[in-house]
Scaffold this motif. Structure first.
Motif, short mmCIF file in Angstrom:
data_model
loop_
_atom_site.label_atom_id
_atom_site.label_comp_id
_atom_site.label_asym_id
_atom_site.label_seq_id
_atom_site.Cartn_x
_atom_site.Cartn_y
_atom_site.Cartn_z
N GLY A 163 -14.94 -5.22 -2.62
CA GLY A 163 -15.83 -6.37 -2.63
C GLY A 163 -15.23 -7.54 -1.88
N SER A 164 -16.02 -8.59 -1.71
CA SER A 164 -15.61 -9.72 -0.88
C SER A 164 -14.39 -10.45 -1.44
N TRP A 165 -14.17 -10.41 -2.76
CA TRP A 165 -13.03 -11.08 -3.36
C TRP A 165 -12.08 -10.11 -4.05
N GLY A 166 -12.26 -8.83 -3.81
CA GLY A 166 -11.35 -7.84 -4.40
C GLY A 166 -11.47 -7.71 -5.90
N THR A 167 -12.62 -8.05 -6.46
CA THR A 167 -12.78 -8.03 -7.91
C THR A 167 -13.27 -6.69 -8.44
N GLU A 168 -13.87 -5.86 -7.58
CA GLU A 168 -14.40 -4.59 -8.04
C GLU A 168 -13.35 -3.48 -7.90
N ASN A 169 -13.35 -2.57 -8.87
CA ASN A 169 -12.43 -1.42 -8.84
C ASN A 169 -10.98 -1.84 -8.62
N PRO A 170 -10.46 -2.75 -9.43
CA PRO A 170 -9.07 -3.18 -9.22
C PRO A 170 -8.11 -2.01 -9.41
N ARG A 171 -7.01 -2.02 -8.65
CA ARG A 171 -6.09 -0.90 -8.70
C ARG A 171 -4.73 -1.27 -8.11
N ILE A 172 -3.74 -0.49 -8.49
CA ILE A 172 -2.41 -0.54 -7.88
C ILE A 172 -2.26 0.72 -7.05
N VAL A 173 -1.80 0.57 -5.82
CA VAL A 173 -1.57 1.70 -4.92
C VAL A 173 -0.09 1.69 -4.55
N LYS A 174 0.58 2.85 -4.69
CA LYS A 174 1.99 2.99 -4.36
C LYS A 174 2.13 4.04 -3.26
N CYS A 175 2.78 3.66 -2.14
CA CYS A 175 2.90 4.54 -0.97
C CYS A 175 4.35 4.55 -0.47
N PRO A 176 4.77 5.67 0.12
CA PRO A 176 6.08 5.66 0.80
C PRO A 176 6.10 4.59 1.89
N ALA A 177 7.23 3.92 2.03
CA ALA A 177 7.30 2.77 2.94
C ALA A 177 7.21 3.16 4.40
N ASP A 178 7.49 4.43 4.73
CA ASP A 178 7.41 4.82 6.13
C ASP A 178 5.98 5.09 6.58
N GLY A 179 5.03 5.00 5.65
CA GLY A 179 3.62 5.16 6.02
C GLY A 179 3.15 6.59 6.06
N THR A 180 4.01 7.54 5.68
CA THR A 180 3.62 8.94 5.63
C THR A 180 3.62 9.41 4.18
N GLY A 181 3.06 10.58 3.94
CA GLY A 181 3.07 11.13 2.60
C GLY A 181 1.92 10.60 1.76
#
Length: 323
Positions: free
Chosen positions: A133-151
């Protein structure tokens, strides 16, 4: 006479299940004793992302390091000194040399809108808090990813609202250690301590009361950082101040910087230098996009003035360090 029937023993009431004790606040990751100096500040805004060399109270030289992405909300440095930038266009990695184009970071990551980023000291992964959504209020979440951008990335989903497993308009995020993050839960006027495993409730560690200007309250917190003592450094935007809140998650916060003392107006983000100084990104402050504030909160913040600069507000901030 007939023998009376024995009185039956009363049925015991079932013992209620014990209430689980709240999860204690985790110990913050250790910070090296060395105190390298801040040599450059990277800040993001509506006009892109800029890198500015720090001189004696001024930014001596500023150069643009990203395109004109709308609302570059967050900026962090990866292990190679390149810039990870969270914007409404997505998350991108931009080379610090400025000699090559920016590339999209992990196209499979469900980054949503208004993503805020945090990396641990070893730079091995990126934690993001975001929503739709326009203010990031819908479907709030934490996303964790490898720092190299793969995986593969992992996602912890929350409901929108107020509760231990709910968020509403989350903005800033900080790594407390490798297993917990602190989140500025903007529309709920609080800071939440959440496990990255997603297997337990979040705990409120700041903003327990109303959104007034009291020492236990926050009004639209926009960012959070964790200092070497474990205290939470919180950008309390609509109260126009930066608060230090106890690592214990209880008790009153103290004011490090404010509109009255330091001229802060709509502070948006913070970064902590190795010597403990708090660098603040500001909005709506002419010619003072960034302020450097002493850790003790006693002395007045220093407004870093510009010789050359881009747009006059800052939404995110990161520090480059040298000897």
């Amino acid at each position: 006479a007939p023998t009376p029937a024995p009185t039956p023993a009363p049925t015991p009431s079932p013992t209620p299940a014990p209430t689980p004790a709240p999860t204690p606040a985790p110990t913050p990751a250790p910070i090296p004793e060395s105190t390298p100096a801040v040599t450059a500040v990277v800040y993001s805004n509506h006009d892109g992302t800029y890198r500015c060399v720090v001189g004696a109270g001024v930014f001596e030289d500023c150069s643009k390091v990203s395109p004109n992405w709308r609302d570059a909300q967050s900026v962090e440095l990866d292990a190679d000194g390149n810039y990870l930038i969270g914007s409404n266009a997505g998350v991108y990695r931009c080379p610090s040399s400025g000699s090559a184009e920016c590339t999209r970071f992990n196209a499979d990551a469900n980054v949503g809108s208004w993503p805020s980023l945090a990396l641990p000291a070893d730079k091995t992964f990126v934690a993001m808090v975001t929503g739709d959504g326009s203010w990031g209020t819908e479907n709030p979440r934490i996303v964790k990813c490898p720092a190299d951008g793969t995986g593969e990335c992992t996602t912890i989903s929350f409901e929108k609202g107020l509760g231990p497993r709910k968020l509403d308009g989350p903005r800033g995020i900080a790594l407390v250690n490798s297993s917990h993050v602190a989140i500025a839960d903007r529309h709920n006027n609080r800071v939440q301590l959440c496990p990255l495993s997603g297997d337990a409730d979040c705990l409120t560690v700041a903003g327990q009361d109303s959104q007034s200007g009291g020492l236990r309250s926050l009004h639209a917190p926009d960012d959070v950082a964790v200092d070497r003592t474990g205290d939470y450094i919180v950008v309390d935007e609509y109260n126009h101040r930066v608060q230090r809140c106890p690592a214990s998650g209880s008790g009153e916060c103290t004011t490090l910087a404010s509109y009255v003392k330091d001229g802060l107006e709509h502070p948006k983000a913070v970064a902590i230098a190795p010597n403990g100084d708090v660098w603040v990104a500001n909005a709506s402050v002419a010619n003072c996009v960034v302020a450097r504030c002493p850790a003790d909160g006693v002395e007045k913040c220093e407004c870093i003035k510009y010789i050359t600069r881009g747009a006059h507000i800052a939404l995110g901030i990161a520090l480059e360090l040298g000897n």
